[in-house]
Write a protein that holds these residues in place. Structure first.
Motif, PDB file in Angstrom:
ATOM      1  N   ARG A 271       0.840  -1.204   0.000  1.00  0.00           N
ATOM      2  CA  ARG A 271       0.000   0.000   0.000  1.00  0.00           C
ATOM      3  C   ARG A 271       0.873   1.252   0.000  1.00  0.00           C
ATOM      4  O   ARG A 271       0.594   2.219  -0.712  1.00  0.00           O
ATOM      5  CB  ARG A 271      -0.898   0.012   1.245  1.00  0.00           C
ATOM      6  N   ASN A 312      -5.297  -2.642  -4.204  1.00  0.00           N
ATOM      7  CA  ASN A 312      -6.217  -2.477  -3.070  1.00  0.00           C
ATOM      8  C   ASN A 312      -6.845  -3.812  -2.662  1.00  0.00           C
ATOM      9  O   ASN A 312      -7.415  -4.520  -3.487  1.00  0.00           O
ATOM     10  CB  ASN A 312      -7.314  -1.478  -3.466  1.00  0.00           C
ATOM     11  N   ASP A 313      -6.754  -4.146  -1.371  1.00  0.00           N
ATOM     12  CA  ASP A 313      -7.290  -5.419  -0.876  1.00  0.00           C
ATOM     13  C   ASP A 313      -8.790  -5.380  -0.608  1.00  0.00           C
ATOM     14  O   ASP A 313      -9.406  -6.427  -0.414  1.00  0.00           O
ATOM     15  CB  ASP A 313      -6.576  -5.827   0.421  1.00  0.00           C
ATOM     16  N   GLN A 315     -12.294  -5.759  -1.313  1.00  0.00           N
ATOM     17  CA  GLN A 315     -12.953  -6.445  -2.416  1.00  0.00           C
ATOM     18  C   GLN A 315     -13.966  -5.554  -3.116  1.00  0.00           C
ATOM     19  O   GLN A 315     -14.083  -5.553  -4.343  1.00  0.00           O
ATOM     20  CB  GLN A 315     -13.636  -7.719  -1.916  1.00  0.00           C
ATOM     21  N   ARG A 318     -12.177  -3.037  -5.242  1.00  0.00           N
ATOM     22  CA  ARG A 318     -11.526  -3.672  -6.384  1.00  0.00           C
ATOM     23  C   ARG A 318     -12.558  -4.112  -7.423  1.00  0.00           C
ATOM     24  O   ARG A 318     -12.316  -4.030  -8.627  1.00  0.00           O
ATOM     25  CB  ARG A 318     -10.694  -4.869  -5.916  1.00  0.00           C
TER      26      ARG A 318
END
Length: 707
Positions: A271, A312-313, A315, A318
């Motif tokens: 990040r 970007n984690d 969900q 994303r």
């Protein structure tokens, strides 16, 4: 740093043209093999593999008596490539119309259990087409007998995910389905290379497949807009985030792949890396709530750039940006930069992409080819595409110097392989006195052994680049690259051993036939070829030549400049040498007359050799890695090159009698030439190797004397 590979294409438009069925060139080639029970389709990204499958699958349903088609893809997003397609609009006799209920890649169906139940239900009803992930296929097969796949076409997309390893469930179930059912199989991949040494299929299973290969050169040469492709690398020291703007041109549509968090190049905070890159570019002024697009005001001129963050984690975030990239990009202005980690590789389509910039060597040649494929779509916004690998330069103080050296060698090796992949293919034949002259695309070589079996023909026609990938990834070959192993040892000892391991059923004679072909093809493609006709045309069109009144001025001053202009990779001395060669051709063969029989020369060991005079024994004296060694020598400092060689020394290739047998005549010649034995402390790695050979032979003699 200049590109290691730079290829220019003819822009024929051929690969985009369609026939009366609406098939592009590659699709027509694949369709011609539609009757095969087991079909392996190898073709580059953007060549239209998904539609090729539709044509083949529909023919099997309509004309070959099969009842069902299953398409398995590695991840859900790729399933979109197999949606409803009205092929009849362009002349085909059927349409591809999967029932949405049996597209198990859509977001509406969650949970592996429900997908497996749908899969099993599909096999028992009248539906014709099912689309699922590799994972769903694996889970379903755990609950099914292989005979359930009788009269079913099973398609495995991105086939390189399969492995012959016993722990690879997809590879194992495929072998069982082949052995215990009447299923037909179509396997598709943009690259058959793997990052490890495990083959995709066992040799006996792979031999059952009919191969259809459409190469990168055919694809790119047939484009309408894209004219050239460059592949290069850039070294950095310290943190990559401080060097990124040296090569990240935000005026180019770019996909930037940051390093895996487990790699040596990573700062371990992905990040923070993304934030640092964005801060270096400009100021974030907004993030669109609906699409997730980040708007960045560029420091240099205030231009607003549209950026997608796939690192970007979250969900939900994303999914928003992925939906935008998949469904809402209609022009080049809709996106400027995509930052990704593990995504935006396979099956990702952004035709406007001009530059694929990757930090750190990727784990496999497959991954590199997939990433390069992101920028090689044909699009009217670009005439050039670029792949750049940003890699850490070895530093003797660095604890990870060995990893750094390994990554550097692998990156250069990958570029060399891509040069082979991107170049036009030659067909090699044995040269016979009084025989027919070579056709276009053919080279006739004295002493060359032609393939004696169908298996050898199949390898050299369809598997050559895959074999080269295996050779180039071999640990011993990586150690050989810095120029410390004799060319003949590489060609006659190391390469045959790799061929034998990859194709264990080949006879000694067949191994030698494959060896000659792969060495010959590698050397020819890594060696500059100079065409007399091309130079003659340039001379005839040159205005300075047309105005010149002295033939001596033309021959001694103008021709060398023209040769250098046509072939900029030649040094000034080489350009002068070739000009002299042209001027001194036998009487009646001046620069405006017919030249020699083939009129093409290749540069070998500082000499220009007429292609008509090449013998296979001469090829065996050339190091196929010479280009890599030259690249290393030119691209890094003497100190860094010393570090590289020291690391290689620490993992020295073990001497054996086969190598010693080849080196001994060279040692004798060395003694006669220099009146001394090779020195173990020499700065020349080959001289050191010969010195080691003497020690090895003395030790062997001592062992034998002592019984």
């Amino acid at each position: 740093m200049p590109d290691l590979v730079h290829v220019t294409y003819a822009q024929t438009g051929q690969s985009s043209k369609t026939n009366h069925y609406g098939m592009r060139e590659m699709q027509e080639k694949a369709y011609q093999a539609r009757d095969a029970q087991y079909l392996l389709l190898k073709a580059p990204p953007a060549s239209g593999k998904s539609r090729a499958l539709m044509f083949i699958a529909l023919d099997k349903l309509v004309n070959q008596g099969l009842q069902k088609v299953i398409v398995a893809v590695p991840e859900r997003s790729i399933g979109g490539s197999f949606g409803t397609t009205l092929l009849s609009k362009n002349g085909f006799y059927a349409d591809w119309k999967p029932n949405p209920l049996y597209n198990l890649c859509t977001p509406g169906m969650d949970g592996s259990k429900s997908k497996v139940e749908a899969f099993k239900k599909f096999l028992d009803n009248d539906e014709k087409i099912l689309i699922c992930t590799h994972a769903t296929l694996r889970f379903a097969c755990d609950e099914l007998e292989e005979k359930k796949f009788n009269n079913v076409l099973l398609t495995i997309d991105e086939f390189h995910h399969v492995s012959a390893d016993g722990d690879n469930r997809l590879g194992e179930l495929l072998r069982l389905i082949m052995a215990k059912s009447t299923a037909h199989i179509v396997a598709m991949t943009g690259s058959y290379f793997r990052g490890d040494s495990i083959p995709v299929l066992k040799p006996e299973d792979e031999a059952k497949f009919t191969n259809v290969t459409y190469n990168y050169y055919e694809q790119l040469n047939g484009y309408t807009y894209l004219k050239s492709l460059g592949i290069g690398y850039h070294f950095y020291q310290g943190r990559y985030t401080s060097a990124i703007l040296e090569i990240l041109d935000t005026d180019k549509k770019t996909i930037l792949h940051i390093p895996n968090v487990n790699s040596g190049e990573s700062t371990k905070d992905k990040r923070q890396e993304v934030d640092t890159i964005l801060d270096a570019i400009g100021d974030i002024i907004s993030v669109d709530e609906e699409t997730g697009v980040i708007s960045v005001k560029r420091h240099s001129d205030g231009k607003i750039l549209k950026v997608a963050d796939l690192v970007n984690d979250n969900q939900r975030d994303r999914d928003k940006i992925q939906n935008y990239l998949r469904d809402q990009i209609k022009s080049a202005d809709d996106m400027d930069l995509i930052i990704a980690l593990g995504m935006a590789k396979e099956g990702f389509d952004w035709p406007y992409c001009e530059h694929a910039l990757t930090v750190g060597y990727r784990g496999s040649l497959t991954e590199i080819i997939q990433i390069i494929g992101r920028c090689t779509r044909d699009s009217n916004n670009k005439t050039h595409a670029q792949f750049t690998n940003l890699i850490a330069q070895p530093d003797a103080k660095d604890d990870e110097v060995k990893l750094s050296v390994n990554n550097m060698l692998k990156a250069i090796t990958a570029s060399l392989l891509m040069e082979q992949v991107l170049a036009p293919n030659f067909k090699f034949k044995t040269k016979v006195d009084g025989g027919e002259p070579p056709k276009k695309g053919e080279l006739h070589i004295r002493g060359f052994k032609k393939p004696s079996s169908q298996r050898v023909k199949s390898i050299v026609e369809s598997d050559l680049n895959d074999l080269k990938a295996t050779i180039l990834q071999d640990p011993q070959m990586l150690k050989a690259m810095p120029g410390n192993v004799d060319a003949e040892v590489i060609n006659k000892v190391l390469i045959p051993k790799i061929i034998e391991k990859k194709y264990p059923t080949l006879s000694e004679e067949e191994i030698e036939e494959v060896r000659q072909y792969v060495v010959l093809d590698s050397v020819i493609k890594n060696t500059l070829m100079v065409d007399v006709d091309v130079i003659k045309k340039a001379i005839q069109e040159d205005k300075a030549v047309q105005k010149a009144t002295s033939q001596q001025t033309i021959d001694s001053e103008l021709v060398p400049k023209i040769v250098k202009k046509v072939y900029p990779d030649l040094s000034d001395d080489e350009a002068k040498a070739f000009s002299k060669l042209m001027v001194n051709m036998p009487k009646g063969e001046s620069k405006t007359d017919e030249a020699m029989s083939d009129k093409r020369f290749i540069r070998m060991a500082g000499q220009f050799i007429n292609i008509d005079d090449i013998h296979i024994d001469l090829i065996d004296q050339v190091n196929p890695f010479q280009r890599a060694f030259e690249v290393l020598s030119k691209s890094v400092t003497t100190q860094v090159l010393r570090i590289i060689q020291d690391v290689i020394e620490a993992t020295r290739i073990t001497m054996d009698f086969e190598e010693a047998k080849i080196l001994w005549p060279k040692i004798i010649a060395f003694k006669q030439t220099y009146n001394k034995e090779p020195n173990l402390q020499s700065s020349d790695p080959l001289e050191r190797r010969m010195a080691e050979c003497i020690i090895y032979l003395k030790e062997e003699k001592r062992k034998r004397a002592n019984g």
